[in-house]
Design a protein around this motif. Structure first.
Motif, PDB file in Angstrom:
ATOM      1  N   ALA A  18       1.068  -1.079  -0.260  1.00 16.56           N
ATOM      2  CA  ALA A  18       0.040  -0.383  -0.006  1.00 16.56           C
ATOM      3  C   ALA A  18       1.104   1.443   0.071  1.00 16.56           C
ATOM      4  O   ALA A  18       2.439   0.654   0.487  1.00 16.56           O
ATOM      5  N   PRO A  19       0.079   2.075  -0.643  1.00 19.88           N
ATOM      6  CA  PRO A  19       1.496   3.033  -0.400  1.00 19.88           C
ATOM      7  C   PRO A  19       1.991   4.459   1.160  1.00 19.88           C
ATOM      8  O   PRO A  19       2.969   4.301   1.559  1.00 19.88           O
ATOM      9  N   THR A  72      -2.760  -3.032   5.576  1.00 19.55           N
ATOM     10  CA  THR A  72      -3.323  -1.952   4.540  1.00 19.55           C
ATOM     11  C   THR A  72      -3.951  -3.150   3.370  1.00 19.55           C
ATOM     12  O   THR A  72      -5.043  -2.854   3.342  1.00 19.55           O
ATOM     13  N   LEU A  73      -3.058  -3.688   2.706  1.00 15.50           N
ATOM     14  CA  LEU A  73      -3.946  -4.167   1.346  1.00 15.50           C
ATOM     15  C   LEU A  73      -4.690  -5.234   2.230  1.00 15.50           C
ATOM     16  O   LEU A  73      -5.921  -5.147   1.350  1.00 15.50           O
ATOM     17  N   ASP A  76      -6.797   5.106  -2.549  1.00  9.43           N
ATOM     18  CA  ASP A  76      -7.514   3.438  -3.279  1.00  9.43           C
ATOM     19  C   ASP A  76      -7.187   2.676  -4.134  1.00  9.43           C
ATOM     20  O   ASP A  76      -6.665   1.228  -4.230  1.00  9.43           O
ATOM     21  N   TYR A  77      -6.923   3.632  -4.862  1.00  5.15           N
ATOM     22  CA  TYR A  77      -6.691   2.642  -6.309  1.00  5.15           C
ATOM     23  C   TYR A  77      -5.223   2.285  -6.236  1.00  5.15           C
ATOM     24  O   TYR A  77      -4.787   1.377  -6.348  1.00  5.15           O
ATOM     25  N   LEU A  78      -4.199   3.515  -5.135  1.00 10.64           N
ATOM     26  CA  LEU A  78      -2.929   2.643  -5.612  1.00 10.64           C
ATOM     27  C   LEU A  78      -2.747   0.644  -4.463  1.00 10.64           C
ATOM     28  O   LEU A  78      -2.348   0.192  -5.056  1.00 10.64           O
ATOM     29  N   CYS A  79      -3.616   0.819  -3.911  1.00 15.57           N
ATOM     30  CA  CYS A  79      -4.235  -0.066  -2.788  1.00 15.57           C
ATOM     31  C   CYS A  79      -4.801  -1.118  -3.862  1.00 15.57           C
ATOM     32  O   CYS A  79      -3.764  -2.861  -3.590  1.00 15.57           O
TER      33      CYS A  79
END
Length: 490
Positions: free
Chosen positions: A174-175, A181-182, A294-297
């Motif tokens: 995740a960021p 977090t993922l 959210d997109y990066l996750c």
């Protein structure tokens, strides 16, 4: 109008106060782009937060941004220039099997059957379509999506741990740098039984090729005399069999990407924001916004799935070869993406480099290669051409900086799928492959995937060399191809 700055270099103006688009390609390649491709490139350059756009020689019309482009931004993330097949990638498995060992046609068909029993092809197909595939349950699928090629995942699947070192990225987080977090996000996605069932059904596609332009291809490696030292460092074996694979994150990544497009479009509409150039396919989010995080996750989870998908396919392919040739050894040369956004140092700052149908190309000594086995050579670049004309392994030079350390991801389409089906003649396709001693698992080779549906591979490679981006290390000549299609006759 383009301004030609070199034999295979040009610029395309994008408007006042904007740096022009860098165009890689000889004159015949530049003529192949077409107006819609150039318009998409200009729209991409004018989009908010974008600092740089590169158009590669394989460029053609894509989803918002062209396929075969690089889009750089320090502040914004764009799903379009990643695409719906998150981390679609190439990998190359090198074996110690001499090329003449697979000369006999019946033997090649035997290997094809052994592979297809382990690695299914076709949209929606997964483990139940391949009796010798490896089972992926919900618990393992969850771990793969959130950890990528971790030691535990590789051990569970029986994949050599060393193969993780031959990956452009063995895992994505995740960021915030966390896999936890993922995990929390994936648990939230599966919060209802029907949603969880769908996610777990996609896990079961792990170890499969899918359809379209995805493939597996047995190659004979031909190392250039001038590049033998680099080829040895890469682990290439001249005159031996290698296996080239092209696939991505399958239905798992597709579902993540489609859901993100839907979510971001809805957010734009609620906020009354205008899409760049009026094109909803160029929807975006600031990287530090909730939508961007959210997109990066989701991109990270799709990328993790794609990574392990490739590693498992390669292990199953090696297992299939060993069924026919007991004791054959194989090592992963490299695994590299061409549908991903990565943080990289560009023009003196760390920026998000979106590569849509574009391949990372870092030369020897690049800061991102420090401490890796490719620090002194540059990493392998895997460029598929077509089974008739071959594919290529290249290595970047310092000139790659002109293209944001990127090159094309292959030959690129010359004809759309519809036009290829209408214009190309089946018996000519089959005859051309037969003349080059190439067989496949398809009873009828798909016309929309025929060699002539793609651009002239020599002209494409020539563009890369003449622009000073990279040099060829080895040419790969196909002996058989596995694609989505009916099983070949015995």
């Amino acid at each position: 109008m383009m301004t030609v700055t070199g034999e295979a270099l040009a610029t395309l103006p994008a408007g006042a106060d904007l740096s022009p688009i860098t165009v890689i390609g000889t004159e015949p390649i530049r003529q192949s782009f077409g107006g819609e491709t150039l318009t998409q490139a200009i729209n991409s350059r004018r989009a908010p937060g974008v600092s740089r756009v590169v158009l590669n020689p394989d460029a053609h019309v894509g989803y918002g941004a062209p396929v075969g482009c690089v889009m750089v931004s320090p502040t914004h993330i764009y799903p379009g220039p990643v695409g719906v097949d998150i981390k679609c990638s190439m990998s190359l498995l090198q074996m110690d099997l001499p090329a003449d060992a697979i000369d006999a046609l019946p033997l090649r068909k035997q290997i094809i059957r052994a592979i297809c029993k382990r690695v299914p092809t076709g949209a929606g197909r997964g483990q139940r379509h391949a009796p010798k595939s490896r089972s992926i349950d919900g618990k393992l699928g969850f771990k793969i999506a959130t950890e990528g090629a971790s030691k535990q995942v590789l051990k569970k699947l029986g994949i050599p741990k060393s193969w993780a070192d031959a990956c452009e990225d063995a895992y994505h987080t995740a960021p915030d740098g966390s896999s936890d977090t993922l995990a929390a996000r994936l648990e939230w996605m599966g919060r209802t039984r029907d949603k969880l069932d769908r996610i777990e059904s996609k896990y079961r596609q792990l170890g499969s090729y899918g359809g379209g332009n995805h493939f597996g291809e047995a190659e004979v490696v031909h190392v250039l005399d001038s590049q033998r030292a680099i080829a040895e460092a890469f682990g290439l074996k001249d005159g031996c069999v290698a296996f080239l694979s092209h696939c991505g994150s399958r239905g798992f990544g597709h579902d993540l990407a489609v859901a993100q497009f839907r979510t971001l479009k809805t957010a734009f509409q609620k906020q009354g924001l205008a899409f760049p150039a009026g094109d909803p396919q160029l929807v975006y989010a600031p990287v530090d916004s909730p939508e961007g995080r959210d997109y990066l996750c989701d991109m990270a989870m799709g990328a993790n799935f794609a990574t392990v998908n490739h590693l498992l396919i390669n292990d199953l392919v090696l297992e299939a070869f060993r069924e026919v040739f007991p004791g054959v050894r194989g090592e992963l040369v490299y695994f590299i993406s061409h549908n991903i956004a990565r943080q990289e140092p560009i023009d003196g700052t760390v920026q998000w480099v979106h590569r849509k149908g574009a391949t990372r190309a870092l030369p020897a000594g690049h800061p991102q290669l420090v401490g890796t086995r490719f620090e002194s050579t540059g990493h392998p670049i895997l460029l598929p051409g077509n089974p008739r004309d071959g594919s290529s392994v290249m290595v970047a030079g310092e000139g790659a900086s002109a293209a944001a350390y990127s090159v094309n991801h292959g030959a690129g389409r010359r004809l759309s799928r519809t036009k290829a089906k209408k214009q190309l003649v089946q018996h000519e396709i089959d005859q051309g492959l037969a003349e080059h001693d190439v067989v496949s698992n398809c009873s009828v080779y798909p016309r929309d995937e025929a060699p002539d549906a793609y651009k002239d591979f020599e002209e494409v490679l020539g563009s890369v060399r003449k622009a000073g981006l990279a040099e060829e290390v080895a040419r790969l000549k196909a002996k058989f191809v596995i694609k989505d299609g009916a099983a070949a006759d015995d």
